[in-house]
Design a protein around this motif. Structure first.
Motif, PDB file in Angstrom:
ATOM      1  N   ARG A 196       0.819  -1.227   0.000  1.00  0.00           N
ATOM      2  CA  ARG A 196       0.000   0.000   0.000  1.00  0.00           C
ATOM      3  C   ARG A 196       0.849   1.271   0.000  1.00  0.00           C
ATOM      4  NH1 ARG A 196      -2.254   3.279   4.173  1.00  0.00           N
ATOM      5  NH2 ARG A 196      -1.169   2.003   5.726  1.00  0.00           N
ATOM      6  N   LEU A 197       1.988   1.248   0.677  1.00  0.00           N
ATOM      7  CA  LEU A 197       2.793   2.462   0.793  1.00  0.00           C
ATOM      8  C   LEU A 197       3.412   2.899  -0.529  1.00  0.00           C
ATOM      9  CD1 LEU A 197       4.572   2.163   4.245  1.00  0.00           C
ATOM     10  CD2 LEU A 197       2.348   3.107   3.648  1.00  0.00           C
ATOM     11  N   ARG A 198       3.498   1.979  -1.514  1.00  0.00           N
ATOM     12  CA  ARG A 198       4.030   2.391  -2.820  1.00  0.00           C
ATOM     13  C   ARG A 198       3.094   3.421  -3.460  1.00  0.00           C
ATOM     14  NH1 ARG A 198       6.405  -0.989  -0.519  1.00  0.00           N
ATOM     15  NH2 ARG A 198       6.887   0.940   0.582  1.00  0.00           N
ATOM     16  N   ALA A 199       1.787   3.310  -3.195  1.00  0.00           N
ATOM     17  CA  ALA A 199       0.833   4.278  -3.743  1.00  0.00           C
ATOM     18  C   ALA A 199       1.107   5.671  -3.195  1.00  0.00           C
ATOM     19  CB  ALA A 199      -0.596   3.844  -3.421  1.00  0.00           C
ATOM     20  N   ILE A 200       1.509   5.756  -1.919  1.00  0.00           N
ATOM     21  CA  ILE A 200       1.800   7.058  -1.306  1.00  0.00           C
ATOM     22  C   ILE A 200       3.139   7.586  -1.780  1.00  0.00           C
ATOM     23  CG2 ILE A 200       2.117   8.272   0.884  1.00  0.00           C
ATOM     24  CD1 ILE A 200       0.336   6.189   2.199  1.00  0.00           C
ATOM     25  N   GLU A 201       4.155   6.727  -1.844  1.00  0.00           N
ATOM     26  CA  GLU A 201       5.482   7.165  -2.294  1.00  0.00           C
ATOM     27  C   GLU A 201       5.426   7.731  -3.705  1.00  0.00           C
ATOM     28  OE1 GLU A 201       7.759   3.677   0.293  1.00  0.00           O
ATOM     29  OE2 GLU A 201       7.588   3.547  -1.895  1.00  0.00           O
ATOM     30  N   TRP A 202       4.658   7.094  -4.582  1.00  0.00           N
ATOM     31  CA  TRP A 202       4.576   7.529  -5.978  1.00  0.00           C
ATOM     32  C   TRP A 202       3.412   8.482  -6.222  1.00  0.00           C
ATOM     33  CZ3 TRP A 202       7.818   6.190 -10.077  1.00  0.00           C
ATOM     34  CH2 TRP A 202       8.811   5.254  -9.796  1.00  0.00           C
ATOM     35  N   ARG A 203       2.466   8.551  -5.297  1.00  0.00           N
ATOM     36  CA  ARG A 203       1.215   9.313  -5.462  1.00  0.00           C
ATOM     37  C   ARG A 203       0.498   8.857  -6.732  1.00  0.00           C
ATOM     38  NH1 ARG A 203      -0.266  10.781  -0.558  1.00  0.00           N
ATOM     39  NH2 ARG A 203       1.426  11.826   0.526  1.00  0.00           N
ATOM     40  N   ARG A 204       0.359   7.537  -6.805  1.00  0.00           N
ATOM     41  CA  ARG A 204      -0.333   6.900  -7.911  1.00  0.00           C
ATOM     42  C   ARG A 204      -1.271   5.831  -7.366  1.00  0.00           C
ATOM     43  NH1 ARG A 204       1.640  10.734  -9.775  1.00  0.00           N
ATOM     44  NH2 ARG A 204       2.910  10.935 -11.657  1.00  0.00           N
ATOM     45  N   TRP A 205      -2.348   5.580  -8.079  1.00  0.00           N
ATOM     46  CA  TRP A 205      -3.243   4.497  -7.688  1.00  0.00           C
ATOM     47  C   TRP A 205      -2.542   3.160  -7.897  1.00  0.00           C
ATOM     48  CZ3 TRP A 205      -8.993   4.240  -7.177  1.00  0.00           C
ATOM     49  CH2 TRP A 205      -9.524   5.467  -6.751  1.00  0.00           C
ATOM     50  N   LEU A 206      -2.843   2.225  -7.018  1.00  0.00           N
ATOM     51  CA  LEU A 206      -2.307   0.871  -7.096  1.00  0.00           C
ATOM     52  C   LEU A 206      -3.448  -0.101  -7.363  1.00  0.00           C
ATOM     53  CD1 LEU A 206      -0.095  -1.357  -6.528  1.00  0.00           C
ATOM     54  CD2 LEU A 206      -0.787  -1.212  -4.138  1.00  0.00           C
ATOM     55  N   VAL A 207      -3.287  -0.916  -8.405  1.00  0.00           N
ATOM     56  CA  VAL A 207      -4.247  -1.970  -8.731  1.00  0.00           C
ATOM     57  C   VAL A 207      -3.587  -3.302  -8.396  1.00  0.00           C
ATOM     58  CG1 VAL A 207      -5.625  -3.062 -10.529  1.00  0.00           C
ATOM     59  CG2 VAL A 207      -5.202  -0.586 -10.603  1.00  0.00           C
ATOM     60  N   ARG A 208      -4.245  -4.091  -7.571  1.00  0.00           N
ATOM     61  CA  ARG A 208      -3.699  -5.386  -7.167  1.00  0.00           C
ATOM     62  C   ARG A 208      -4.606  -6.493  -7.702  1.00  0.00           C
ATOM     63  NH1 ARG A 208      -3.373  -9.157  -2.406  1.00  0.00           N
ATOM     64  NH2 ARG A 208      -1.177  -9.688  -2.203  1.00  0.00           N
ATOM     65  N   SER A 209      -4.029  -7.324  -8.573  1.00  0.00           N
ATOM     66  CA  SER A 209      -4.767  -8.438  -9.153  1.00  0.00           C
ATOM     67  C   SER A 209      -4.122  -9.735  -8.685  1.00  0.00           C
ATOM     68  CB  SER A 209      -4.736  -8.359 -10.689  1.00  0.00           C
ATOM     69  OG  SER A 209      -5.383  -9.480 -11.258  1.00  0.00           O
ATOM     70  N   THR A 210      -4.874 -10.527  -7.919  1.00  0.00           N
ATOM     71  CA  THR A 210      -4.346 -11.779  -7.391  1.00  0.00           C
ATOM     72  C   THR A 210      -5.141 -12.960  -7.931  1.00  0.00           C
ATOM     73  OG1 THR A 210      -5.769 -11.940  -5.448  1.00  0.00           O
ATOM     74  CG2 THR A 210      -3.814 -10.561  -5.254  1.00  0.00           C
ATOM     75  N   ASN A 211      -4.529 -14.111  -7.900  1.00  0.00           N
ATOM     76  CA  ASN A 211      -5.173 -15.314  -8.398  1.00  0.00           C
ATOM     77  C   ASN A 211      -6.355 -15.725  -7.524  1.00  0.00           C
ATOM     78  OD1 ASN A 211      -5.766 -17.823  -9.575  1.00  0.00           O
ATOM     79  ND2 ASN A 211      -4.246 -18.854  -8.315  1.00  0.00           N
ATOM     80  N   SER A 212      -6.171 -15.649  -6.199  1.00  0.00           N
ATOM     81  CA  SER A 212      -7.194 -16.181  -5.288  1.00  0.00           C
ATOM     82  C   SER A 212      -7.578 -15.201  -4.191  1.00  0.00           C
ATOM     83  CB  SER A 212      -6.681 -17.473  -4.646  1.00  0.00           C
ATOM     84  OG  SER A 212      -5.504 -17.214  -3.908  1.00  0.00           O
ATOM     85  N   GLY A 213      -7.202 -13.927  -4.322  1.00  0.00           N
ATOM     86  CA  GLY A 213      -7.487 -12.919  -3.312  1.00  0.00           C
ATOM     87  C   GLY A 213      -6.259 -12.648  -2.456  1.00  0.00           C
ATOM     88  N   ILE A 214      -6.172 -11.483  -1.901  1.00  0.00           N
ATOM     89  CA  ILE A 214      -7.144 -10.399  -1.960  1.00  0.00           C
ATOM     90  C   ILE A 214      -6.755  -9.460  -3.114  1.00  0.00           C
ATOM     91  CG2 ILE A 214      -8.070  -8.420  -0.702  1.00  0.00           C
ATOM     92  CD1 ILE A 214      -7.250  -9.896   1.877  1.00  0.00           C
TER      93      ILE A 214
END
Length: 593
Positions: free
Chosen positions: A506-524
Motif C-alpha cells: 500500500r505504501l508504494r501508492a503514497i510514495e509515488w502518489r499513484r493508484w495501485l491496482v492489485r490483481s491476485t489469483n485467489s485474493g485479496i
C-alpha cells in the motif's frame, strides 16, 4: 501499585521473563499489522527489546542469540503462514515445515540482533540510554537486516493514514525511527508513576525535558502528514480509467483431486475466466479500458508464440491461451495485461542447459497485438529459485526462474472508434478449439481501429511491490500513471499473508502518489488510491473466483522526494549519529590515556 512493581521487578530476573519478552514483541507486532490494524499497539511493541537490552547490557553474544530468538518468535506468530506454504508449495511434511518456519526466523530475522547489539553498544558508550539512540538503531536495523518477506516497523505505524503520508518524504524508515523514539519514551517514562510525576516539581520538570524531543518529533510527523493529506486529497485527476480485475482462483496444480485430466482442469479454468469477463462487462454496461489478470492466472503456460522456436516451446506455448487473450482485447477493445511463463536462451547456443525461464507480464493492445513485456526481477527464494542446486531435489515444485534485467515501464492503449464499426460474432473460449491466435486476430481485423498510446504504468510481480528500494529503480524509465501488481497468494491459503502482502504494498501508492491496482489469483485483489486508502467494498474474498471493477484516477505530478532521493534522510541521520559516537569514542580513549 508498589507491590505490583516489586513483583514485576522480581519477575524480570527470571528466565521466564525473557520468553515473556519474545512473546510480547511477536504478539503486539502481529496485532499492530494487517489484518487487525491495531496500529496504536505499535508504540508498545518494542518494549520487549528494551527490557532485554537493559537486562543483558554489554553481554553481546547473549544479545545476538536472543535477537535471533526474537526473530523465531516473531515469525512463528506473525508469519505463521510460512508453515502452510512449506507444506503446500514445497510439499514438505508437517514437522519439517515447522522447522523451516523456525529457520526462517533465524535466517531472516537479523533486524532483531542488529538492534539489540547496536542499541546496547551505543548506550553504554554514551553512558546512558537515549531516545535518539533507540530511534536510530531501530531504523538502521530495519534498513540493514536482510528479509525474505520484507516488513518494517514503519509499516505497523502506517495504519494511521496521517502518519502514512510522510513516507512520501522519509520513506517507511522514517516511520520506523518515529516508532522507536516514541516507544522508548513511553518505556522509560513508566506511566504507572504519572500521578507521582505530576505532583513533584522536579520529576515534572524532568518529564517535560524527556518528552520534548519525542513530542516535537511526533507533532512534526502529524503536521507534515496532515499537510500532505490535505494537499493530495484536493488534487484533480487528469483522467479516469475503467479497470476490470479478474481473480480466477486458478488451481495451484493441474493435477486434479477429482480425477480430471490436466487438460480438463485447465480448460474448465479458461472457460470460467471467459464467462467471468463477459458477465462483468454485461453488468457494467460498458467496456473496460484495461483487463488485468493475475500472476499464474493461467498457470504453467505462455502466450508467447516465439517460444515455438526453442526446445520445449511447444510444451509451454499454448495457442488457445494466446487466442483467448487476443479475443479479450478485440471483443472489449481493451488493453489486456496478464502473466505468463517466458523462456530464452542465455547464450546463442541452443543447448537445453542454456535455457532460462522467466516470470513474465505482458501487454496486448485493443487490436490483440502483443506489445511489451516485463520479466520479474525480485525472485522469491524457495518459491521461484533456490540458493543451492541440491535444494531443488528437496523441493521439486520450486521454479527455476532467472531474474529479468529491464526496468522499462509498460505502455497501455485505447482505440479510436470508427464511425460505423462492423460487428462480428465474438470468439468465445469454446470457439478457440483448433484456432491459433493469428487466425483469431485476422478474424477480428475488420474491427481493428487506430490506437492511441495512453501512457505508461509501473508493472510489478508478487513481492516486488513490498520492496521500496526496488520499486524506486523504475523512476529512470519515466513517470507512471498507475501501478499494477500481479500476484499469486494461493500458496498461503486463508492465512493472514494476503492481507499483510496488500498492506505492505500500500505504501508504494503514497510514495509515488499513484493508484495501485492489485490483481491476485485467489485474493485479496483490490485498489489503493494515491492517499493510501483502500477502496472500500472493492476488495475480493479469499479462495473465490471473482471480478472487481473500479474507476481509477490518473494523477499527473512529478516524482516526490522519496522517489527522487530514496533513503537520503535516514542515511544522513545514521551518518551523523556515527560521527557523533565515533568522536565520543575517540574522546573517551584520549581521556583514558
Amino acid at each position: 501499585m508498589d507491590s505490583f512493581l516489586h513483583r514485576f521487578r522480581e519477575f524480570q530476573k527470571t528466565l521466564f521473563f525473557d520468553f515473556f519478552c519474545f512473546l510480547w514483541v511477536g504478539a503486539f507486532t502481529f496485532l499492530s499489522f494487517a489484518p487487525f490494524y491495531l496500529s496504536h499497539l505499535v508504540w508498545i511493541a518494542p518494549f520487549g527489546l528494551f527490557w532485554i537490552t537493559h537486562k543483558y547490557s554489554g553481554r553481546y553474544w547473549r544479545l545476538v542469540g536472543y535477537g535471533f530468538l526474537f526473530g523465531v518468535f516473531f515469525y512463528a506468530i506473525a508469519f505463521h503462514w510460512i508453515h502452510h506454504m512449506a507444506m503446500v508449495f514445497g510439499n514438505f511434511p508437517w514437522p519439517l515445515a515447522f522447522i523451516i518456519l523456525l529457520l526462517a526466523g533465524v535466517l531472516f530475522g537479523a533486524k532483531f540482533p542488529i538492534f539489540l547489539v547496536s542499541y546496547s553498544f551505543l548506550s553504554r558508550r554514551a553512558g546512558k540510554h537515549s531516545v535518539w539512540v533507540a530511534g536510530v538503531c531501530g531504523m538502521a536495523a530495519d534498513m540493514i537486516g536482510y528479509q525474505l518477506f520484507p516488513w518494517y516497523w514503519g509499516n505497523l505505524a502506517a495504519g494511521n493514514i496521517i502518519l502514512a503520508q510522510t513516507v512520501e518524504i522519509t520513506g517507511v524508515y522514517g516511520l520506523s525511527f518515529l516508532v522507536f523514539v516514541v516507544s522508548y519514551t513511553l518505556f522509560e517514562t513508566n506511566l504507572l508513576h504519572l500521578p507521582e510525576i505530576l505532583r513533584s516539581k522536579d520529576k515534572r520538570s524532568h518529564f517535560i525535558k524527556f518528552w520534548t524531543l519525542p513530542f516535537a518529533l511526533l507533532l512534526l510527523f502529524v503536521i507534515v502528514g496532515s499537510t500532505l493529506y490535505l494537499k493530495w486529497k484536493n488534487v484533480t485527476p487528469t483522467k479516469t480509467l475503467e479497470v476490470l480485475v479478474v481473480q480466477p482462483d486458478a488451481p495451484m496444480s493441474i493435477r486434479d483431486e477429482r480425477g480430471r485430466s490436466p487438460r480438463e482442469v485447465i480448460e474448465d479454468l479458461m472457460g470460467r475466466m471467459d464467462k467471468m469477463v463477459e458477465n462483468a462487462v454485461q453488468r457494467a454496461g460498458k467496456n473496460p479500458d484495461l483487463i488485468i489478470l493475475p500472476e499464474a492466472g493461467i498457470p504453467y503456460f505462455s502466450a508467447n508464440r516465439e517460444l515455438l522456436k526453442i526446445k520445449m516451446g511447444d510444451r509451454i506455448y499454448w495457442p488457445r491461451f494466446d487466442s483467448l487473450m487476443v479475443s479479450f482485447a478485440n471483443r472489449y477493445k481493451a488493453t489486456v495485461f496478464f502473466n505468463e511463463i517466458d523462456a530464452a536462451y542465455k547464450t546463442k547456443s541452443s543447448g537445453r542447459e542454456y535455457l532460462r525461464y522467466f516470470n513474465n507480464n505482458v501487454v496486448y493492445d485493443p487490436n490483440g497485438v502483443r506489445r511489451q513485456a516485463y520479466q520479474k526481477q525480485y525472485l522469491v527464494m524457495f518459491g521461484e529459485t533456490m540458493p543451492f542446486e541440491f535444494m531443488y531435489d528437496l523441493s521439486p515444485q520450486t521454479g527455476r526462474f532467472d531474474p529479468g534485467e529491464s526496468f522499462d515501464l509498460l505502455h497501455y492503449y485505447s482505440d479510436i472508434p470508427k464511425e460505423n464499426p462492423p460487428t462480428v460474432l465474438p470468439v468465445t473460449w469454446e470457439k478457440t478449439e483448433g484456432l491459433d491466435a493469428e487466425f483469431v486476430r485476422n478474424y477480428y481485423s475488420p474491427t481493428h481501429t487506430e490506437l492511441k498510446d495512453e501512457g505508461i504504468f509501473l508493472p510489478l510481480i508478487c513481492y516486488e511491490v513490498i520492496v521500496p528500494e526496488f520499486v524506486r529503480k523504475f523512476k529512470d524509465s519515466g513517470n507512471p500513471q498507475f501501478i499494477a501488481n500481479l500476484t499469486n497468494d494461493k500458496w498461503y491459503g486463508t492465512t493472514t499473508e494476503s492481507d499483510q502482502h496488500f498492506e505492505l504494498g500500500r505504501l508504494r501508492a503514497i510514495e509515488w502518489r499513484r493508484w495501485l491496482v492489485r490483481s491476485t489469483n485467489s485474493g485479496i485483489s483490490g485498489y489503493v488510491d494515491h492517499l493510501g486508502n483502500f477502496i472500500e467494498g472493492k476488495s475480493t474474498s479469499l479462495m473465490k473466483a471473482e471480478t472487481s471493477w473500479q474507476q481509477i484516477q490518473v494523477i499527473d505530478s512529478p516524482p516526490g522526494f522519496y522517489i527522487l532521493y530514496g533513503n537520503l534522510i535516514p542515511w544522513i541521520m545514521i551518518v551523523l549519529t556515527g560521527i557523533y559516537y565515533g568522536n565520543l569514542l575517540l574522546r573517551n580513549k584520549k581521556s583514558e590515556a
